[in-house]
Design a protein around this motif. Structure first.
Motif, short mmCIF file in Angstrom:
data_model
loop_
_atom_site.label_atom_id
_atom_site.label_comp_id
_atom_site.label_asym_id
_atom_site.label_seq_id
_atom_site.Cartn_x
_atom_site.Cartn_y
_atom_site.Cartn_z
N GLU A 225 -23.39 17.54 35.79
CA GLU A 225 -22.62 17.97 34.62
C GLU A 225 -21.16 18.14 34.99
N ILE A 226 -20.31 18.05 33.96
CA ILE A 226 -18.88 18.27 34.16
C ILE A 226 -18.30 18.78 32.85
N VAL A 227 -17.23 19.55 32.94
CA VAL A 227 -16.48 19.96 31.75
C VAL A 227 -15.22 19.10 31.70
N ILE A 228 -15.04 18.45 30.56
CA ILE A 228 -13.89 17.58 30.33
C ILE A 228 -13.04 18.23 29.24
N HIS A 229 -11.78 18.40 29.52
CA HIS A 229 -10.88 19.10 28.59
C HIS A 229 -10.38 18.15 27.51
N ARG A 230 -11.33 17.70 26.71
CA ARG A 230 -11.10 16.87 25.53
C ARG A 230 -12.20 17.20 24.53
N PRO A 231 -11.94 17.02 23.24
CA PRO A 231 -12.97 17.33 22.23
C PRO A 231 -14.22 16.47 22.41
N ARG A 232 -15.34 17.03 22.01
CA ARG A 232 -16.64 16.37 22.18
C ARG A 232 -16.67 14.98 21.56
N GLY A 233 -16.11 14.81 20.37
CA GLY A 233 -16.11 13.50 19.73
C GLY A 233 -15.40 12.44 20.55
N VAL A 234 -14.31 12.82 21.18
CA VAL A 234 -13.54 11.89 22.01
C VAL A 234 -14.35 11.50 23.25
N VAL A 235 -14.94 12.48 23.92
CA VAL A 235 -15.71 12.24 25.14
C VAL A 235 -16.94 11.39 24.82
N ALA A 236 -17.68 11.78 23.79
CA ALA A 236 -18.90 11.06 23.45
C ALA A 236 -18.60 9.64 23.01
N SER A 237 -17.58 9.45 22.22
CA SER A 237 -17.23 8.11 21.74
C SER A 237 -16.88 7.19 22.90
N TYR A 238 -16.09 7.66 23.83
CA TYR A 238 -15.70 6.84 24.98
C TYR A 238 -16.89 6.58 25.90
N ALA A 239 -17.61 7.64 26.27
CA ALA A 239 -18.70 7.51 27.24
C ALA A 239 -19.86 6.68 26.69
N SER A 240 -20.10 6.73 25.40
CA SER A 240 -21.25 6.02 24.83
C SER A 240 -20.94 4.55 24.53
N ASN A 241 -19.71 4.12 24.72
CA ASN A 241 -19.35 2.73 24.50
C ASN A 241 -19.62 1.95 25.78
N PRO A 242 -20.65 1.09 25.80
CA PRO A 242 -20.98 0.36 27.03
C PRO A 242 -19.81 -0.43 27.61
N GLU A 243 -18.91 -0.90 26.76
CA GLU A 243 -17.78 -1.69 27.25
C GLU A 243 -16.86 -0.88 28.16
N ASN A 244 -16.90 0.45 28.06
CA ASN A 244 -16.07 1.30 28.92
C ASN A 244 -16.72 1.59 30.26
N ALA A 245 -17.99 1.29 30.41
CA ALA A 245 -18.73 1.65 31.63
C ALA A 245 -18.07 1.18 32.92
N PRO A 246 -17.58 -0.07 33.01
CA PRO A 246 -16.97 -0.48 34.28
C PRO A 246 -15.70 0.31 34.64
N GLU A 247 -15.08 0.95 33.65
CA GLU A 247 -13.88 1.73 33.92
C GLU A 247 -14.19 3.06 34.60
N TRP A 248 -15.35 3.65 34.29
CA TRP A 248 -15.62 4.96 34.87
C TRP A 248 -16.85 5.02 35.77
N TYR A 249 -17.68 4.01 35.77
CA TYR A 249 -18.80 3.92 36.70
C TYR A 249 -18.38 3.06 37.88
N THR A 250 -18.30 3.64 39.04
CA THR A 250 -17.88 2.92 40.24
C THR A 250 -18.74 1.70 40.51
N ASN A 251 -20.06 1.83 40.34
CA ASN A 251 -20.98 0.76 40.72
C ASN A 251 -21.18 -0.32 39.67
N ILE A 252 -20.76 -0.08 38.43
CA ILE A 252 -20.95 -1.08 37.38
C ILE A 252 -19.76 -2.04 37.39
#
Length: 145
Positions: free
Chosen positions: A7-34
């Motif tokens: 778990e982690i706390v991200i200092h951004r609103p939930r809608g912003v975090v969920a929208s970005y993280a749930s978009n598969p196209e963003n995965a290579p940007e934040w997942y080191t292994n993808i």
């Protein structure tokens, strides 16, 4: 069986975090292994969507397809794969940490196949470190936005 929760706390609103993280196209940007993502079904993401991922983990290139089995926008996302050497279920949950921050949890469960028993013993700690690093990268990206 491997079951790792971070778990982690991200200092951004939930809608912003969920929208970005749930978009598969963003995965290579934040997942080191993808390394790459390819939609097998047409976007947008819905229950039943299938997305192919190419990853590099434990010195191996892994190609697998996740099917999205649960989607509660802004609250929970579940995806799973049954094929490959590491059948896995990945769950994201998001909750308000305060008025402007989000607590995101990332959980991976699965039964590694094709790896030796010794590798299986160290799999969970290695996954935990990788997942913590990924969430830290996600936090860095979103808090800089």
């Amino acid at each position: 069986m491997v079951d790792v929760l971070t778990e982690i706390v991200i200092h951004r609103p939930r809608g912003v975090v969920a929208s970005y993280a749930s978009n598969p196209e963003n995965a290579p940007e934040w997942y080191t292994n993808i390394k790459a993502v390819d939609w097998e079904t047409a976007p947008p993401l819905t229950v039943g969507s299938r997305v192919a991922f190419r990853a590099h983990f434990l010195g191996r290139d892994l190609d697998y397809v996740y099917e999205f089995t649960e989607l509660d926008p802004g609250a929970r996302l579940v995806m799973q794969t049954a094929q490959g050497p590491f059948p896995m279920q990945t769950t994201y949950t998001w909750a308000d940490a305060d008025d402007s921050s989000t607590r995101m949890a990332l959980r991976n469960t699965g039964k590694p196949a094709g790896f030796s028993a010794v590798v299986n013993l160290v799999m969970a700690p290695m996954m935990r470190r990788a997942m913590q690093k990924d969430l830290a990268k996600l936090k860095q990206i979103l808090e800089a936005a």
